[in-house]
Design a protein around this motif. Sequence first.
Motif, PDB file in Angstrom:
ATOM      1  N   ASN A  97       0.834  -1.190   0.000  1.00 57.69           N
ATOM      2  CA  ASN A  97       0.000   0.000   0.000  1.00 57.69           C
ATOM      3  C   ASN A  97       0.874   1.247   0.000  1.00 57.69           C
ATOM      4  O   ASN A  97       1.780   1.382   0.827  1.00 57.69           O
ATOM      5  CB  ASN A  97      -0.913   0.019   1.235  1.00 57.69           C
ATOM      6  CG  ASN A  97      -1.560   1.372   1.448  1.00 57.69           C
ATOM      7  OD1 ASN A  97      -0.992   2.270   2.065  1.00 57.69           O
ATOM      8  ND2 ASN A  97      -2.762   1.521   0.938  1.00 57.69           N
ATOM      9  N   HIS A  99       0.381   5.741  -0.953  1.00 57.44           N
ATOM     10  CA  HIS A  99      -0.679   6.731  -1.150  1.00 57.44           C
ATOM     11  C   HIS A  99      -0.112   8.143  -1.224  1.00 57.44           C
ATOM     12  O   HIS A  99       1.007   8.406  -0.755  1.00 57.44           O
ATOM     13  CB  HIS A  99      -1.705   6.634  -0.016  1.00 57.44           C
ATOM     14  CG  HIS A  99      -1.112   6.874   1.340  1.00 57.44           C
ATOM     15  ND1 HIS A  99      -1.000   8.129   1.896  1.00 57.44           N
ATOM     16  CD2 HIS A  99      -0.587   6.021   2.255  1.00 57.44           C
ATOM     17  CE1 HIS A  99      -0.443   8.041   3.090  1.00 57.44           C
ATOM     18  NE2 HIS A  99      -0.175   6.770   3.324  1.00 57.44           N
ATOM     19  N   PRO A 136      -5.596  -0.877  -1.713  1.00 52.95           N
ATOM     20  CA  PRO A 136      -6.011   0.483  -1.363  1.00 52.95           C
ATOM     21  C   PRO A 136      -6.807   0.461  -0.063  1.00 52.95           C
ATOM     22  O   PRO A 136      -7.691  -0.371   0.120  1.00 52.95           O
ATOM     23  CB  PRO A 136      -6.893   0.899  -2.546  1.00 52.95           C
ATOM     24  CG  PRO A 136      -7.395  -0.373  -3.122  1.00 52.95           C
ATOM     25  CD  PRO A 136      -6.374  -1.432  -2.831  1.00 52.95           C
ATOM     26  N   ASP A 138      -7.768   3.625   1.515  1.00 51.94           N
ATOM     27  CA  ASP A 138      -8.459   4.905   1.636  1.00 51.94           C
ATOM     28  C   ASP A 138      -8.964   5.267   0.248  1.00 51.94           C
ATOM     29  O   ASP A 138      -8.194   5.305  -0.708  1.00 51.94           O
ATOM     30  CB  ASP A 138      -7.490   5.976   2.162  1.00 51.94           C
ATOM     31  CG  ASP A 138      -8.186   7.290   2.494  1.00 51.94           C
ATOM     32  OD1 ASP A 138      -8.957   7.772   1.633  1.00 51.94           O
ATOM     33  OD2 ASP A 138      -7.959   7.847   3.582  1.00 51.94           O
ATOM     34  N   ASP A 143      -6.818  12.263  -2.425  1.00 52.11           N
ATOM     35  CA  ASP A 143      -5.694  11.673  -1.702  1.00 52.11           C
ATOM     36  C   ASP A 143      -5.849  10.180  -1.488  1.00 52.11           C
ATOM     37  O   ASP A 143      -5.134   9.583  -0.688  1.00 52.11           O
ATOM     38  CB  ASP A 143      -5.525  12.375  -0.344  1.00 52.11           C
ATOM     39  CG  ASP A 143      -5.123  13.833  -0.490  1.00 52.11           C
ATOM     40  OD1 ASP A 143      -4.291  14.103  -1.372  1.00 52.11           O
ATOM     41  OD2 ASP A 143      -5.645  14.683   0.251  1.00 52.11           O
ATOM     42  N   GLY A 144      -6.795   9.566  -2.179  1.00 51.14           N
ATOM     43  CA  GLY A 144      -7.015   8.137  -2.036  1.00 51.14           C
ATOM     44  C   GLY A 144      -5.861   7.312  -2.595  1.00 51.14           C
ATOM     45  O   GLY A 144      -5.091   7.769  -3.443  1.00 51.14           O
ATOM     46  N   ASP A 145      -5.785   6.080  -2.129  1.00 51.23           N
ATOM     47  CA  ASP A 145      -4.654   5.227  -2.461  1.00 51.23           C
ATOM     48  C   ASP A 145      -4.623   4.819  -3.938  1.00 51.23           C
ATOM     49  O   ASP A 145      -3.553   4.534  -4.486  1.00 51.23           O
ATOM     50  CB  ASP A 145      -4.679   3.978  -1.580  1.00 51.23           C
ATOM     51  CG  ASP A 145      -4.673   4.317  -0.098  1.00 51.23           C
ATOM     52  OD1 ASP A 145      -4.516   5.515   0.227  1.00 51.23           O
ATOM     53  OD2 ASP A 145      -4.810   3.404   0.719  1.00 51.23           O
ATOM     54  N   ARG A 147      -4.866   6.594  -6.443  1.00 48.31           N
ATOM     55  CA  ARG A 147      -4.087   7.562  -7.221  1.00 48.31           C
ATOM     56  C   ARG A 147      -2.625   7.122  -7.354  1.00 48.31           C
ATOM     57  O   ARG A 147      -1.956   7.443  -8.338  1.00 48.31           O
ATOM     58  CB  ARG A 147      -4.168   8.939  -6.557  1.00 48.31           C
ATOM     59  CG  ARG A 147      -3.486  10.033  -7.359  1.00 48.31           C
ATOM     60  CD  ARG A 147      -3.647  11.392  -6.717  1.00 48.31           C
ATOM     61  NE  ARG A 147      -2.627  12.301  -7.198  1.00 48.31           N
ATOM     62  CZ  ARG A 147      -2.054  13.245  -6.478  1.00 48.31           C
ATOM     63  NH1 ARG A 147      -2.388  13.406  -5.215  1.00 48.31           N
ATOM     64  NH2 ARG A 147      -1.127  14.022  -7.002  1.00 48.31           N
ATOM     65  N   THR A 148      -2.132   6.382  -6.364  1.00 50.29           N
ATOM     66  CA  THR A 148      -0.753   5.879  -6.413  1.00 50.29           C
ATOM     67  C   THR A 148      -0.695   4.442  -6.904  1.00 50.29           C
ATOM     68  O   THR A 148       0.161   4.087  -7.722  1.00 50.29           O
ATOM     69  CB  THR A 148      -0.104   5.977  -5.021  1.00 50.29           C
ATOM     70  OG1 THR A 148      -0.185   7.328  -4.557  1.00 50.29           O
ATOM     71  CG2 THR A 148       1.355   5.541  -5.063  1.00 50.29           C
ATOM     72  N   ARG A 190      -0.185   3.337   5.238  1.00 48.34           N
ATOM     73  CA  ARG A 190      -1.364   3.611   6.056  1.00 48.34           C
ATOM     74  C   ARG A 190      -1.245   2.882   7.394  1.00 48.34           C
ATOM     75  O   ARG A 190      -1.124   1.658   7.433  1.00 48.34           O
ATOM     76  CB  ARG A 190      -2.638   3.147   5.351  1.00 48.34           C
ATOM     77  CG  ARG A 190      -2.964   3.891   4.070  1.00 48.34           C
ATOM     78  CD  ARG A 190      -3.546   5.247   4.344  1.00 48.34           C
ATOM     79  NE  ARG A 190      -3.941   5.926   3.104  1.00 48.34           N
ATOM     80  CZ  ARG A 190      -4.221   7.210   3.029  1.00 48.34           C
ATOM     81  NH1 ARG A 190      -4.156   7.979   4.110  1.00 48.34           N
ATOM     82  NH2 ARG A 190      -4.558   7.759   1.877  1.00 48.34           N
TER      83      ARG A 190
END
Length: 277
Positions: A97, A99, A136, A138, A143-145, A147-148, A190
């Motif tokens: 994970n 983010h 993911p 969040d 800013d959610g995961d 996006r990465t 996270r």
Amino acid sequence: RLAAANGIKTTILGFSFNNNPSQEAVLALRELPSETIINIRDPLSHARFIEHVNRDARLVADTGFLLKPKDDSEIVLNVGRWVQEQRKQNRIILGLNLHPMLLTSNSGISHDHLVTAGIKVVERALQENCSIILIPHDTRDKDGDARTLKPIFSALDEKQRANVMYIEDPFGAQEAKAICGFVDFVITGRMHLAIAALGMGKPVGCVTYQDKFEGLIAHFQLDKSVLLSAGEFIDVNKAIEHFINILSTREKNAQVIQKNLGRVLELAELNLYGFIR
């Protein structure tokens, strides 16, 4: 404060307390009625709280440790089936994970740097006979995961994707905990995904952007080498070194976690004493 003034039992659930608290927060906590039970969720935060606020508090663990895994949803069952197929190939399962909020305290780092480091870690993990679940935790839009994590998955070729799963459909915290039960170890930015993994007895590597992770691993008496700052992680060599360290120490750390898990669960339950128990 109003509840306590009206004779109602008041308890503040466990929270972290950082190295540089605002004076407003310190004064507000100091002025709470003496009857109010204040819970602090890790030993380092507890020491800081006593030093800055100069009042008593109860050491607990995060209430997230009390969460029960939900292992019967379709998403969890699908992950379980995928993991079973990977196990047939004698592969090690990594939960990963990352983010965008890892950049919060690192204004000089671009999101592309973070994604690139994530890609390189996945590629090295594949070379080390790992299969990877991109988890993911969040789902916020900005800013959610995803996006990465989604760009990391998109950068992989078809052959690599045979051993990488990206969970695109949304799922809850209980399902995340169940998914952690499938893996051999987790690397996460996270904290609550780290809590889910530790609660399932799984070794963790933490990519940090706040100083609350240190207190979490202190509960389990884990070595600080399981932590790597986000600023260091974007250095691809350091990110890969971190992955190799967590991979190579996973069995030893799993034993340390199991040794301490019962005590940590008891500390998490302390949040409820004097409140609903």
